[in-house]
Design a protein around this motif. Structure first.
Motif, PDB file in Angstrom:
ATOM      1  N   ALA A 202       0.758  -1.199   0.013  1.00  0.00           N
ATOM      2  CA  ALA A 202       0.009  -0.108   0.069  1.00  0.00           C
ATOM      3  C   ALA A 202       1.051   1.036   0.111  1.00  0.00           C
ATOM      4  O   ALA A 202       1.941   1.235   0.596  1.00  0.00           O
ATOM      5  N   TYR A 203       0.255   2.302  -0.601  1.00  0.00           N
ATOM      6  CA  TYR A 203       1.022   3.679  -0.794  1.00  0.00           C
ATOM      7  C   TYR A 203       0.083   4.421   0.110  1.00  0.00           C
ATOM      8  O   TYR A 203      -1.113   4.404  -0.143  1.00  0.00           O
ATOM      9  N   ILE A 204       0.580   5.172   1.253  1.00  0.00           N
ATOM     10  CA  ILE A 204      -0.195   5.991   1.936  1.00  0.00           C
ATOM     11  C   ILE A 204      -0.084   7.464   1.906  1.00  0.00           C
ATOM     12  O   ILE A 204       1.130   7.779   1.854  1.00  0.00           O
ATOM     13  N   LYS A 205      -1.157   8.101   2.010  1.00  0.00           N
ATOM     14  CA  LYS A 205      -1.033   9.472   2.268  1.00  0.00           C
ATOM     15  C   LYS A 205      -1.526   9.897   3.568  1.00  0.00           C
ATOM     16  O   LYS A 205      -2.769   9.594   3.784  1.00  0.00           O
ATOM     17  N   VAL A 206      -1.023  10.269   4.297  1.00  0.00           N
ATOM     18  CA  VAL A 206      -1.154  10.947   5.886  1.00  0.00           C
ATOM     19  C   VAL A 206      -1.971  12.366   5.859  1.00  0.00           C
ATOM     20  O   VAL A 206      -0.943  13.118   5.481  1.00  0.00           O
ATOM     21  N   PHE A 207      -3.056  12.573   6.295  1.00  0.00           N
ATOM     22  CA  PHE A 207      -3.561  13.880   6.293  1.00  0.00           C
ATOM     23  C   PHE A 207      -3.781  14.431   7.692  1.00  0.00           C
ATOM     24  O   PHE A 207      -3.744  13.529   8.612  1.00  0.00           O
ATOM     25  N   PRO A 208      -3.588  15.703   7.821  1.00  0.00           N
ATOM     26  CA  PRO A 208      -3.880  16.356   9.220  1.00  0.00           C
ATOM     27  C   PRO A 208      -5.264  16.000   9.804  1.00  0.00           C
ATOM     28  O   PRO A 208      -6.199  15.677   9.056  1.00  0.00           O
ATOM     29  N   TYR A 209      -5.388  16.137  11.074  1.00  0.00           N
ATOM     30  CA  TYR A 209      -6.491  15.684  11.789  1.00  0.00           C
ATOM     31  C   TYR A 209      -7.759  16.249  11.494  1.00  0.00           C
ATOM     32  O   TYR A 209      -8.782  15.690  11.639  1.00  0.00           O
ATOM     33  N   ASP A 210      -7.878  17.424  10.806  1.00  0.00           N
ATOM     34  CA  ASP A 210      -9.070  18.330  10.595  1.00  0.00           C
ATOM     35  C   ASP A 210      -9.469  18.369   9.232  1.00  0.00           C
ATOM     36  O   ASP A 210     -10.389  18.980   8.537  1.00  0.00           O
ATOM     37  N   THR A 211      -8.569  17.383   8.315  1.00  0.00           N
ATOM     38  CA  THR A 211      -9.074  17.172   6.989  1.00  0.00           C
ATOM     39  C   THR A 211     -10.532  16.862   6.582  1.00  0.00           C
ATOM     40  O   THR A 211     -10.834  15.744   7.191  1.00  0.00           O
ATOM     41  N   LYS A 212     -11.089  17.456   5.668  1.00  0.00           N
ATOM     42  CA  LYS A 212     -12.239  17.052   4.973  1.00  0.00           C
ATOM     43  C   LYS A 212     -12.131  15.868   4.186  1.00  0.00           C
ATOM     44  O   LYS A 212     -11.332  15.945   3.613  1.00  0.00           O
ATOM     45  N   PHE A 213     -13.308  15.336   4.046  1.00  0.00           N
ATOM     46  CA  PHE A 213     -13.560  14.117   3.124  1.00  0.00           C
ATOM     47  C   PHE A 213     -13.205  14.755   1.669  1.00  0.00           C
ATOM     48  O   PHE A 213     -12.577  13.815   0.858  1.00  0.00           O
ATOM     49  N   SER A 214     -13.599  15.749   1.287  1.00  0.00           N
ATOM     50  CA  SER A 214     -13.348  16.076  -0.037  1.00  0.00           C
ATOM     51  C   SER A 214     -12.074  16.246  -0.291  1.00  0.00           C
ATOM     52  O   SER A 214     -11.521  15.860  -1.548  1.00  0.00           O
TER      53      SER A 214
END
Length: 371
Positions: A202-214
């Motif tokens: 898997a290739y993972i993109k890690v997003f900040p805690y308050d990221t919106k679904f869009s």
């Protein structure tokens, strides 16, 4: 020797109870919620686990530091606990793979620790009276001032801490040409979780805690992951909203610990602060689907209400904690979603729970086949 003339130190609980000890290196004061971990090993991973942010950690194992510190045995980029409380602190270590002593590790991370505390009596007290705020300090002659400062420390109940440990910018882990793309919401993610996804192509993109679904969906991932993390899940309104949208779109979703609680809240299942939480590497869990038992690593002070979960028409309890029958796992009957209240990446079994990562990948495969 240096440690034979150490400064006196105290642990002051919010109810006024005092335990006495000695400082390990650094002097000063550290505040946080006092909790205990029953693991015999893995202290360095505990200290760097974001889920422990802001907590004073009591190690129940009588000897801490005897195998030193290794630069690779970390779960984040820095120490996350507020302070450390032990019985016997080992300044010397006997391990070929160690890069430094634990004392050097603590000093490099500016962490206050005290030893020579009667940890057996302390843990017994916490078990009886519950987790509470506390301060460890070398300022043993300023108890009244410490009491006033301690009274101002916010209670863990209602406290949002994910923002304190989450990444501020998205980042990538793994091979860009991997078979699967996973979008991970970082509300306190551990490095070994990412390693387990990476091992499964898997290739993972890690997003900040308050990221919106869009924003997460713009990357067009194959699956979504909600990480572990510290604090109360209820204040994480954006993470809950993001989870709701993932579920509305019936996309593959997996949650661990705080992520598990966020998924529960997204389904209208309430959470509560536990008396003293689950923290250790020997917690027995039963998989109700397979009937098998698992020895698990756990680290949480909040849990989801079992009654709410049982009443939910679209949620099935899949795992229970055998010590107190709390919900240790669930899955949705009408969505591609499951979650657990323990750490399969920590592998205390050692491999009892790693199947959960395979299950998530299988769910992604099925979704890709349907598409």
């Amino acid at each position: 020797m240096k440690y034979q003339s150490r400064k006196k130190a105290i642990l002051l609980l919010s109810d006024g109870t005092i335990f006495y000890g000695k400082a390990v290196g650094k002097e000063g004061s550290a505040f946080g919620e006092v909790c205990f971990n029953t693991g015999m090993t893995g202290y360095q991973e505990i200290f760097t686990d974001p889920s422990y942010y802001g907590q004073l950690m009591v190690a129940t194992n009588v000897h801490i530091g005897n195998y030193g510190a290794n630069d690779q045995e970390i779960e984040s980029d820095s120490v996350k606990i507020a302070g450390l409380i032990v019985k016997n602190f080992s300044y010397e270590f006997s391990r070929d793979l160690a890069d430094s002593s634990l004392q050097e590790f603590l000093e490099n991370n500016n962490l206050l620790a005290i030893s020579d505390v009667d940890t057996r009596a302390l843990v017994s007290y916490i078990r009886d009276n519950g987790a509470m705020n506390a301060v460890i300090s070398t300022e043993v002659n300023n108890i009244e001032r410490l009491k006033k400062e301690l009274a101002a420390v916010p209670d863990m109940n209602g406290l949002e801490l994910a923002s304190k440990v989450s990444t501020t910018e998205p980042y990538f882990v793994g091979n860009p040409n991997a078979t699967y793309k996973i979008a991970a919401l970082d509300i306190g993610i551990k490095k070994n979780i990412l390693r387990n996804f990476e091992k499964r192509d898997a290739y993972i993109k890690v997003f900040p805690y308050d990221t919106k679904f869009s924003e997460m969906s713009d990357w067009e991932p194959d699956g979504y992951f909600l990480s572990n993390g510290p604090g109360d899940p209820e204040p994480l309104t954006q993470a809950i909203a993001t989870a709701k949208e993932i579920l509305e779109n019936d996309l593959p979703l997996f949650g661990i610990c705080l992520g598990h609680q966020v998924i529960a809240l997204a389904n209208g299942i309430s959470t509560y602060k536990m008396h003293n939480g689950h923290r250790g590497i020997n917690h027995p869990v039963k998989n109700l689907v397979t009937g098998k038992g698992e020895i698990t690593s756990q680290n949480h002070g909040f849990a989801i209400h079992r009654e709410d979960t049982e009443k939910h028409p679209n949620v099935e309890i899949t795992h229970v904690h055998l010590n107190d029958n709390t919900v240790a796992g669930m899955r949705m009957k009408n969505k591609n979603c499951f979650s657990v209240q323990y750490h399969p990446e920590a592998s205390p079994g050692p491999n009892d729970s790693t199947y959960l990562f395979d299950l998530f990948i299988d769910n992604i495969k099925k979704a890709k086949t349907k598409a």
